[in-house]
Design a protein around this motif. Structure first.
Motif, PDB file in Angstrom:
ATOM      1  N   HIS A  11      32.072   3.138  20.344  1.00  0.00           N
ATOM      2  CA  HIS A  11      31.699   3.318  18.939  1.00  0.00           C
ATOM      3  C   HIS A  11      30.623   4.380  18.775  1.00  0.00           C
ATOM      4  N   ARG A  12      30.840   5.280  17.832  1.00  0.00           N
ATOM      5  CA  ARG A  12      29.833   6.241  17.367  1.00  0.00           C
ATOM      6  C   ARG A  12      29.876   6.271  15.853  1.00  0.00           C
ATOM      7  N   SER A  13      28.736   6.416  15.222  1.00  0.00           N
ATOM      8  CA  SER A  13      28.729   6.619  13.775  1.00  0.00           C
ATOM      9  C   SER A  13      29.195   8.040  13.473  1.00  0.00           C
ATOM     10  N   ILE A  14      30.174   8.157  12.571  1.00  0.00           N
ATOM     11  CA  ILE A  14      30.717   9.457  12.178  1.00  0.00           C
ATOM     12  C   ILE A  14      30.233   9.794  10.772  1.00  0.00           C
ATOM     13  N   ARG A  15      29.593  10.949  10.655  1.00  0.00           N
ATOM     14  CA  ARG A  15      29.026  11.370   9.371  1.00  0.00           C
ATOM     15  C   ARG A  15      29.620  12.687   8.873  1.00  0.00           C
ATOM     16  N   LYS A  16      30.618  13.196   9.577  1.00  0.00           N
ATOM     17  CA  LYS A  16      31.278  14.425   9.157  1.00  0.00           C
ATOM     18  C   LYS A  16      32.778  14.217   9.293  1.00  0.00           C
ATOM     19  N   PHE A  17      33.496  14.476   8.198  1.00  0.00           N
ATOM     20  CA  PHE A  17      34.915  14.165   8.151  1.00  0.00           C
ATOM     21  C   PHE A  17      35.740  15.392   7.740  1.00  0.00           C
ATOM     22  N   THR A  18      36.995  15.407   8.183  1.00  0.00           N
ATOM     23  CA  THR A  18      37.929  16.436   7.715  1.00  0.00           C
ATOM     24  C   THR A  18      38.390  16.082   6.295  1.00  0.00           C
ATOM     25  N   ASP A  19      39.188  16.952   5.718  1.00  0.00           N
ATOM     26  CA  ASP A  19      39.711  16.714   4.374  1.00  0.00           C
ATOM     27  C   ASP A  19      40.961  15.834   4.382  1.00  0.00           C
ATOM     28  N   GLU A  20      41.427  15.450   5.562  1.00  0.00           N
ATOM     29  CA  GLU A  20      42.658  14.667   5.664  1.00  0.00           C
ATOM     30  C   GLU A  20      42.467  13.275   5.077  1.00  0.00           C
ATOM     31  N   VAL A  21      43.443  12.830   4.316  1.00  0.00           N
ATOM     32  CA  VAL A  21      43.371  11.509   3.692  1.00  0.00           C
ATOM     33  C   VAL A  21      43.719  10.421   4.711  1.00  0.00           C
ATOM     34  N   ILE A  22      43.316   9.213   4.401  1.00  0.00           N
ATOM     35  CA  ILE A  22      43.760   8.047   5.149  1.00  0.00           C
ATOM     36  C   ILE A  22      45.007   7.514   4.462  1.00  0.00           C
ATOM     37  N   GLU A  23      46.080   7.374   5.202  1.00  0.00           N
ATOM     38  CA  GLU A  23      47.333   6.906   4.627  1.00  0.00           C
ATOM     39  C   GLU A  23      47.177   5.490   4.090  1.00  0.00           C
ATOM     40  N   GLU A  24      47.919   5.179   3.032  1.00  0.00           N
ATOM     41  CA  GLU A  24      47.823   3.853   2.415  1.00  0.00           C
ATOM     42  C   GLU A  24      48.162   2.751   3.416  1.00  0.00           C
ATOM     43  N   ALA A  25      49.121   3.020   4.306  1.00  0.00           N
ATOM     44  CA  ALA A  25      49.469   2.011   5.314  1.00  0.00           C
ATOM     45  C   ALA A  25      48.298   1.763   6.260  1.00  0.00           C
ATOM     46  N   GLN A  26      47.598   2.844   6.618  1.00  0.00           N
ATOM     47  CA  GLN A  26      46.417   2.684   7.468  1.00  0.00           C
ATOM     48  C   GLN A  26      45.335   1.881   6.754  1.00  0.00           C
ATOM     49  N   CYS A 115      36.851  -4.214   9.814  1.00  0.00           N
ATOM     50  CA  CYS A 115      37.438  -3.045   9.165  1.00  0.00           C
ATOM     51  C   CYS A 115      37.166  -1.779   9.966  1.00  0.00           C
ATOM     52  N   LEU A 116      35.922  -1.612  10.405  1.00  0.00           N
ATOM     53  CA  LEU A 116      35.565  -0.396  11.140  1.00  0.00           C
ATOM     54  C   LEU A 116      36.276  -0.338  12.485  1.00  0.00           C
ATOM     55  N   LEU A 117      36.349  -1.446  13.186  1.00  0.00           N
ATOM     56  CA  LEU A 117      37.042  -1.461  14.477  1.00  0.00           C
ATOM     57  C   LEU A 117      38.525  -1.150  14.298  1.00  0.00           C
ATOM     58  N   ALA A 118      39.123  -1.687  13.245  1.00  0.00           N
ATOM     59  CA  ALA A 118      40.528  -1.376  12.976  1.00  0.00           C
ATOM     60  C   ALA A 118      40.701   0.118  12.734  1.00  0.00           C
ATOM     61  N   ALA A 119      39.779   0.700  11.958  1.00  0.00           N
ATOM     62  CA  ALA A 119      39.853   2.136  11.684  1.00  0.00           C
ATOM     63  C   ALA A 119      39.695   2.945  12.962  1.00  0.00           C
ATOM     64  N   GLU A 120      38.713   2.578  13.783  1.00  0.00           N
ATOM     65  CA  GLU A 120      38.481   3.309  15.033  1.00  0.00           C
ATOM     66  C   GLU A 120      39.660   3.180  15.980  1.00  0.00           C
ATOM     67  N   SER A 121      40.347   2.056  15.945  1.00  0.00           N
ATOM     68  CA  SER A 121      41.507   1.870  16.828  1.00  0.00           C
ATOM     69  C   SER A 121      42.646   2.816  16.464  1.00  0.00           C
ATOM     70  N   MET A 122      42.613   3.357  15.232  1.00  0.00           N
ATOM     71  CA  MET A 122      43.641   4.300  14.775  1.00  0.00           C
ATOM     72  C   MET A 122      43.156   5.742  14.835  1.00  0.00           C
ATOM     73  N   GLY A 123      42.033   5.967  15.519  1.00  0.00           N
ATOM     74  CA  GLY A 123      41.515   7.321  15.659  1.00  0.00           C
ATOM     75  C   GLY A 123      40.649   7.775  14.500  1.00  0.00           C
ATOM     76  N   LEU A 124      40.362   6.878  13.567  1.00  0.00           N
ATOM     77  CA  LEU A 124      39.484   7.200  12.447  1.00  0.00           C
ATOM     78  C   LEU A 124      38.039   6.914  12.840  1.00  0.00           C
ATOM     79  N   GLY A 125      37.114   7.257  11.973  1.00  0.00           N
ATOM     80  CA  GLY A 125      35.707   6.992  12.231  1.00  0.00           C
ATOM     81  C   GLY A 125      35.002   6.591  10.955  1.00  0.00           C
ATOM     82  N   GLY A 126      33.763   6.142  11.097  1.00  0.00           N
ATOM     83  CA  GLY A 126      33.043   5.724   9.904  1.00  0.00           C
ATOM     84  C   GLY A 126      31.566   5.530  10.165  1.00  0.00           C
ATOM     85  N   VAL A 127      30.862   5.218   9.095  1.00  0.00           N
ATOM     86  CA  VAL A 127      29.428   4.945   9.189  1.00  0.00           C
ATOM     87  C   VAL A 127      29.050   4.002   8.053  1.00  0.00           C
ATOM     88  N   TYR A 128      28.182   3.050   8.351  1.00  0.00           N
ATOM     89  CA  TYR A 128      27.685   2.123   7.344  1.00  0.00           C
ATOM     90  C   TYR A 128      26.604   2.785   6.500  1.00  0.00           C
TER      91      TYR A 128
END
Length: 240
Positions: A11-26, A115-128
């Motif tokens: 786990h790392r906190s991610i504070r910079k993101f691309t413009d790509e959307v998160i799919e509704e299924a994700q 929620c965050l772990l699920a996102a990270e498992s799909m290659g996404l990232g986040g920060v609280y």
């Protein structure tokens, strides 16, 4: 090591993101992972506000202390303690006990981490974003929260546009006690301070010189959002 452990330990906190959307299924998988989290007595006292409105995002970024990633992330979720559902079902519900606020905070944290772990498992990232509590009342009004409901924190989610190093944590033997609480060995803190100084000096961005012990105890020596108790009281929470 299995994939679940690998995701957790990297786990790392991610504070910079691309413009790509998160799919509704994700996003659906992320939310469902949160809903599957443990809930005290199955009270289910959490509400999530998905904020997509660009104007509200910009306002929330400002309320959180001008954290631009609140506005830039693909998704921004706000986690709230919520006893209004229960009060609507039964007007005899007494949500003002401090214990119930503690339960709400615990359950929000558990759900959000799922929620965050699920996102990270799909290659996404986040920060609280605990900074929402800097302006808790204003956030509350912006999101139209009812009585018996209070904002706790936000969660940015998106596709990472950075690859920060994993931040060192205190060693397990400092955190885990055997059968009773053990006194702190300052040698462990000195060793951790050295590890953190090395991390700060060599990480790829925002290098600095700082001791963990000095940094955190300095923070704890000052006021910590004294407006939170009256805010919670105003929402009908933590009165007794």
């Amino acid at each position: 090591m299995n994939q679940t452990l690998s995701t957790i330990l990297n786990h790392r906190s991610i504070r910079k993101f691309t413009d790509e959307v998160i799919e509704e299924a994700q996003l659906s998988h992320i939310i469902n992972a949160g809903l599957a989290a443990s809930s005290s007595s199955l009270l289910q006292v959490v509400s999530i506000i998905r904020v997509s409105d660009k104007s509200k995002r910009a306002t929330l970024a400002r309320y959180a202390g001008n954290q631009a990633y609140v506005e830039q992330a693909a998704e921004f979720l706000v986690f709230c303690i919520d006893y209004q559902r229960h009060a609507a079902i039964n007007p005899d519900v007494q949500a003002d006990f401090t214990e119930l606020t503690v339960i709400g905070a615990v359950d929000c944290g558990i759900m959000a981490q799922n929620c965050l772990l699920a996102a990270e498992s799909m290659g996404l990232g986040g920060v609280y974003i605990g900074g929402l509590r800097n302006s808790a009342q204003q956030v509350d009004e912006l999101l139209n929260l009812p009585s018996n409901t209070a904002v706790l924190f936000g969660l940015c989610l998106g596709h990472p546009d950075q690859n920060p190093e994993v931040k060192p944590r205190l060693p397990s033997h400092v955190i885990v006690h055997q059968d009773q609480y053990e006194p702190l060995d300052m040698n462990d803190i000195d060793a951790y301070d050295s590890a953190m100084q090395q991390y700060y000096a060599t990480r790829s961005s925002n290098q600095k010189q700082s001791k963990w012990s000095t940094q955190v105890t300095g923070k704890l020596a000052g006021e910590s959002r004294p407006h939170i108790l009256p805010y919670l009281n105003s929402k009908g929470l933590t009165k007794r």
